[in-house]
Structure formats: structure tokens, C-alpha cells
Design an enzyme around this catalytic site. Structure first.
Site, PDB file in Angstrom:
ATOM      1  N   LYS A 263      26.762  -6.996  18.650  1.00  0.00           N
ATOM      2  CA  LYS A 263      26.857  -8.456  18.707  1.00  0.00           C
ATOM      3  C   LYS A 263      27.351  -8.954  17.351  1.00  0.00           C
ATOM      4  O   LYS A 263      26.761  -8.658  16.316  1.00  0.00           O
ATOM      5  CB  LYS A 263      25.483  -9.062  19.012  1.00  0.00           C
ATOM      6  N   LYS A 275      20.068 -25.513  16.653  1.00  0.00           N
ATOM      7  CA  LYS A 275      18.862 -25.013  15.990  1.00  0.00           C
ATOM      8  C   LYS A 275      18.367 -26.054  14.984  1.00  0.00           C
ATOM      9  O   LYS A 275      19.160 -26.860  14.495  1.00  0.00           O
ATOM     10  CB  LYS A 275      19.209 -23.740  15.201  1.00  0.00           C
ATOM     11  N   ASP A 286      23.885 -13.202  12.003  1.00  0.00           N
ATOM     12  CA  ASP A 286      23.799 -12.981  13.453  1.00  0.00           C
ATOM     13  C   ASP A 286      24.885 -12.016  13.951  1.00  0.00           C
ATOM     14  O   ASP A 286      25.079 -11.855  15.148  1.00  0.00           O
ATOM     15  CB  ASP A 286      23.884 -14.322  14.193  1.00  0.00           C
ATOM     16  N   ASP A 345      21.937 -21.586  22.800  1.00  0.00           N
ATOM     17  CA  ASP A 345      21.504 -20.736  21.678  1.00  0.00           C
ATOM     18  C   ASP A 345      21.195 -19.304  22.139  1.00  0.00           C
ATOM     19  O   ASP A 345      21.005 -18.420  21.322  1.00  0.00           O
ATOM     20  CB  ASP A 345      20.279 -21.360  20.997  1.00  0.00           C
ATOM     21  N   GLU A 347      23.153 -17.060  23.131  1.00  0.00           N
ATOM     22  CA  GLU A 347      24.582 -16.759  23.256  1.00  0.00           C
ATOM     23  C   GLU A 347      24.902 -15.281  23.088  1.00  0.00           C
ATOM     24  O   GLU A 347      25.904 -14.810  23.616  1.00  0.00           O
ATOM     25  CB  GLU A 347      25.370 -17.586  22.232  1.00  0.00           C
ATOM     26  N   ARG A 349      23.601 -12.612  24.303  1.00  0.00           N
ATOM     27  CA  ARG A 349      23.630 -11.844  25.560  1.00  0.00           C
ATOM     28  C   ARG A 349      24.904 -12.129  26.349  1.00  0.00           C
ATOM     29  O   ARG A 349      25.371 -11.278  27.096  1.00  0.00           O
ATOM     30  CB  ARG A 349      22.363 -12.153  26.376  1.00  0.00           C
TER      31      ARG A 349
HETATM   32 ZN    ZN Z   1      22.459 -15.538  18.097  1.00  0.00          ZN
HETATM   33 MN    MN Z   2      21.511 -18.036  19.267  1.00  0.00          MN
END
Ligand code: ZN
Ligand code: MN
Length: 497
Positions: A263, A275, A286, A345, A347, A349
Site C-alpha cells: 500500500k 481526519k 501511509d 478514510d 482507502e 483496502r
Molecule cells: Zn490510509
Molecule cells: Mn485512511
């Protein structure tokens, strides 16, 4: 990243550094090999200093004292290795980290690679070098002031061993892995205005120098392939999304590859489900899963691993915008299944759904392991001690657990099952992308599993381990590079021909 360590390997026929580093047990006995270099009076000095300092030779503890008169060095650095009985299970990478933690910048040191009782193999000695390098890593690209200060001077370390040739040979694999960890840490530490999907892809393309085939898919190609779940996440960003496929062909052609999927959300604002502001800067990390996959591909190629390996990373930026995805939207993933967006949020997956499907469909891998900073809920469950492991394959889990214990990058298996799977059924589509707070890490994993067929698969939720980890002997960096050592070891243990 700046390299704060210069590493050399030499025989034990002389010493010339300012510091002499030795390992002592809880009885404060140095190795026989070290005795010759300590100089007269060193034992008495060590005993007095240990009493005054309450130094008991505990594993990875350290003490620095001035050298006795007439010794061929200036300071003696003593590192504890604990009781003799524990030496067969000593973590040599951590030992190297402990050494690096005791050395001062700008100085030179000889490390006598010897234990009081058991012999150190070339591989164990190389692990000491790996630990030294990992601990010495500093990300200071944007520190214009301290970069010029004295404490930025490199440490020169000479490993002294009776068999330098064997150690030099063993070091090659360690250097490849260390280089991979450093690449992953750099990527995670970079700010999100510098590292966006296209830039990340450019950096991955640098692996071509090592013989890795790198293919960059742009938005036009992704649309054509049908990665609509992934593209939906990136549609609110001014930065274009990318998918990068890295291929290392280290085994014979035709040998089925192993596959690693990452990811890579280069910044996650949460999108329209924005967020809260506090701590949002951490969301530059992330993309730690994609960083790990990139670092791993470097490690495998640099040590010429005899494996065919594929690394696939989904790179997007999740931003709120007039064009951003909405809660309530329904997208069709590459698998043909429809997904109702409940929370923008959730996202990661969506990105992985398309990339996992693409990888298994196109490359028919022997197994597929994905890494993702997927859920905050994994921190609630496991803190930052273990990555969450979800899998459809017991053998793969067992192998990951063993590799985890060996490298210190440990995993903890979490459940999957029909009752959890049901939680992501949607009123309007085949599934929804969020099922609320309860079992948040598990329902995220169930979502991924709906995009995996019979391929042996493991999902590692690294939201707790990929960044901001507590200090350890081998890591002081925010971006930890977690997973590179684990997966390199997994490959080395089982998948090289
Ligand atoms: Zn994320
Ligand atoms: Mn997220």
C-alpha cells in the site's frame, strides 16, 4: 539519508583505532582474543569502573572508560553480552546496534569480534555489521544546520576478526539487506510534498541499475486495466496515481514467482471523511508498505537472490477536493465486484483490492504477501510490538513466524472467518469498505480476502510497526523499514532454488 558509518574488516594482528570495543559476559570476562590488546592494568581498571558504574555485563548494556597508560588506544568501550548460557541465542544485529549506540561521531574504533565462550560465525559477525549500520542510520536531508555540525561526522569502525575473508563474504548479503532497509526508511521519512506517487515511482525505477525490471503504469493505463477502486482514491488529488511493477528474475525463467504487494498512500488526509488535524503529519508514512516492498526488491536484487520475485505497489494520494470520492459512492473493482464507499478514510483496502487482484491474475504467484499501514485498530490490538498477520495459509504463517523471530520483526496471527466476512456486506453493493470500529483490522483483512482467490496469501498490517516505533537497538528512525529483513529472510529460508 547520510551514511554516518564507515565500515572495514581486518585481521586481528594489530589495532589502530581510538576506541577499542570488547564484549564481556556477566562475569566481566573478555574473550581470549581481546586479552592481547587490552594492555597492562586493563582488568583492574575494568573491575573498578564496573563497580563504580554498577555495570554488570547485562546484554546490550555498555560502559566507556579511559585506556590504561601505555595501551594502544584511547578509550575502552565494554559491551555486555549477558550470561554464558544465553550466548547461543544472542541477537547479533542488536549487539551491533548496541555498539553503534556507544561510539562517538568522528572517532575510529576497533571492534574485536569475539565472545568469552562460544565462537562467532561469519554470518553472526555480519549481523553485527548489519546492526551497526541500521543503528547509524540518520535521516537528515532537511536539517541544514546539524548536517554541518561535529556530531554529523561519520564513525569509522574496523571489525577485527581472525578470518576477515569469511566475514567479507558474509557481509555482501548483509549490505544488500541494510541497503534495502535504508531505502525503505528514506521513503517513509520523506515529506509528502516531495514524495508523491510519480516521484515514488521514479525512485523505484532506480532499481533498474541492479537488474530489476521496472514497469510504471500511469492513470490512462490503469483505467484501461480497470483499477477503478484504486483510481477512486486518487481522484481528489492533483497528483496522478501510479502502479509500479518491479520484477527480479534471479531463478530460471518459468519458475513461478513469489509476489509482494504494498500500500502506497503517499499522504492520507482521510479524503472527504477528513481526519482530525492532530498528528495528521504522520500520514506521510501511509506508504510504508510500498516502501518495504521497494526496499525488499533492492535487497533481493543486490544479493542476487536465486528467486523470481515480483513487487507491486499502488501509489495514490488521498485528498479532499471537488472531485474527490464521496461516502455513498459505489465503485467497481478490477475483480468485477462492487464496493460501497462508507468512509473515504478506509482507502488502503481499495488500493490493495485492485493491486492484489491484478498481481494474482497476471503473475500466478506461489504466494502473495501484502504489507499495509491499514488500520489504527491494529495498534489497539497489538501495540507496536507485532505486525498483524492475516492469512489463508497455515504454512505461510508458520514460515513468517519463524523468520519474524529470527529477525526481530515479529508477527501475530489474527483471525479471519465467515462471521467477520459478513460484517462487510453492503445494502447497495457487493461489499462496503468500512464496517465500523469493532474488529476494524479484521474486517479490513476480510475485505482484502474478497479480492484474493486460491493463491496462498498473507496480509501484514504494519500501521504499528512501520513508523514511529519505540527506539530499539537497531532503529532510531521514525520510518523503521519494517518488513524488509523479515521478508528477505522468508525468501532465503524457503524460496531460493
Ligand atoms: Zn490510509
Ligand atoms: Mn485512511
Amino acid at each position: 539519508m547520510s551514511q554516518r558509518l564507515k565500515l572495514e574488516v581486518k585481521a586481528l594482528n594489530t589495532i589502530g583505532g581510538q576506541d577499542l570495543v570488547i564484549f564481556v559476559s556477566d562475569k566481566l570476562t573478555p574473550a581470549k582474543l581481546a586479552e592481547d590488546w587490552l594492555g597492562e592494568g586493563a582488568h583492574a581498571l575494568l573491575a573498578r569502573a564496573a563497580a563504580a558504574d554498577k555495570f554488570k555485563g547485562k546484554v546490550f548494556s555498555g560502559m566507556t572508560l579511559l585506556a590504561p597508560d601505555g595501551a594502544g588506544y584511547e578509550r575502552l568501550v565494554v559491551i555486555g553480552v549477558g550470561p554464558d548460557a544465553d550466548h547461543d541465542k544472542l541477537d547479533f544485529a542488536k549487539l551491533g546496534g548496541a555498539v553503534a549506540g556507544k561510539l562517538g561521531s568522528g572517532r575510529s574504533a576497533d571492534v574485536i569480534i569475539a565472545l568469552p565462550d562460544v565462537e562467532i560465525s561469519a554470518e553472526q559477525a555480519a549481523a553485527v555489521a548489519l546492526g551497526l549500520r541500521l543503528r547509524a542510520y540518520v535521516f537528515d536531508r532537511y536539517k541544514t544546520k546539524t548536517r554541518e555540525a561535529d556530531d554529523a561526522d561519520p564513525i569509522t569502525v574496523t571489525l577485527r576478526t581472525p578470518d576477515p575473508a569469511a566475514l567479507k563474504k558474509a557481509l555482501k548479503a548483509c549490505e544488500a539487506v541494510a541497503g534495502g532497509v535504508e531505502i525503505a526508511r528514506d521513503l517513509v521519512n520523506e515529506p509528502p510534498n516531495v514524495l508523491y506517487p510519480e516521484e515514488f515511482a521514479e525512485r523505484a525505477a532506480k532499481l533498474e541499475k541492479l537488474g530489476v525490471e521496472v514497469e510504471i503504469l500511469d492513470e490512462k493505463q490503469l483505467k484501461k486495466i480497470g483499477m477503478r477502486a484504486l483510481l477512486g482514491v486518487g481522484q481528489g488529488s492533483r497528483r496522478e496515481s501510479r502502479v509500479v511493477v518491479m520484477r527480479w528474475n534471479g531463478a530460471k525463467p518459468g519458475v513461478r514467482p513469489v509476489a509482494f504487494v504494498g500500500k502506497g498512500v503517499t499522504f492520507d488526509t482521510g479524503g472527504i471523511s477528513l481526519k482530525p488535524g492532530a498528528g495528521m503529519e504522520d500520514m506521510k508514512g501511509d506508504m510504508a508498505g510500498a516502501a518495504c516492498v521497494t526496499g525488499l526488491m533492492h535487497a533481493l536484487a543486490a544479493r542476487k537472490a536465486k528467486v523470481n520475485a515480483i513487487g507491486v505497489i499502488g501509489l495514490v494520494e488521498n485528498m479532499p477536493d471537488g472531485n474527490a470520492q464521496r461516502p455513498g459512492d459505489i465503485v467497481t473493482s478490477l475483480s468485477g465486484q462492487t464496493i460501497e464507499i462508507i468512509n473515504t478514510d478506509a482507502e488502503g483496502r481499495l488500493v490493495l483490492a485492485d493491486v492484489l487482484w491484478y498481481t494474482q491474475d497476471k503473475y500466478k504467484p506461489r504466494f502473495m504477501i501484502n504489507l499495509a499501514t491499514l488500520t489504527g485498530a491494529i495498534l489497539v490490538a497489538l501495540a507496536q510490538e507485532n505486525a498483524g498477520l492475516f492469512s489463508n495459509d497455515d504454512e505461510l504463517c508458520e514460515r513468517l513466524a519463524v523468520a519474524g523471530k529470527a529477525t526481530g520483526e515479529t508477527v501475530w496471527r489474527m483471525p479471519l472467518g465467515a462471521a467477520y466476512d459478513k460484517m462487510i456486506d453492503s445494502k447497495f453493493a457487493d461489499m462496503k469498505n468500512s464496517a465500523g470500529r469493532y474488529g476494524g483490522s479484521i474486517t479490513a483483512a476480510q475485505f482484502l480476502q474478497r479480492h484474493v482467490n486460491e493463491t496462498p496469501w498473507a496480509h501484514l498490517d504494519i500501521a504499528g510497526t512501520g513508523m514511529g516505533s519505540p527506539n530499539s537497538e537497531t532503529n532510531r528512525s521514525w520510518g523503521s523499514g519494517w518488513g524488509v529483513r523479515l521478508l528477505d529472510r522468508l525468501v532465503a529460508n524457503h524460496y531460493e532454488s
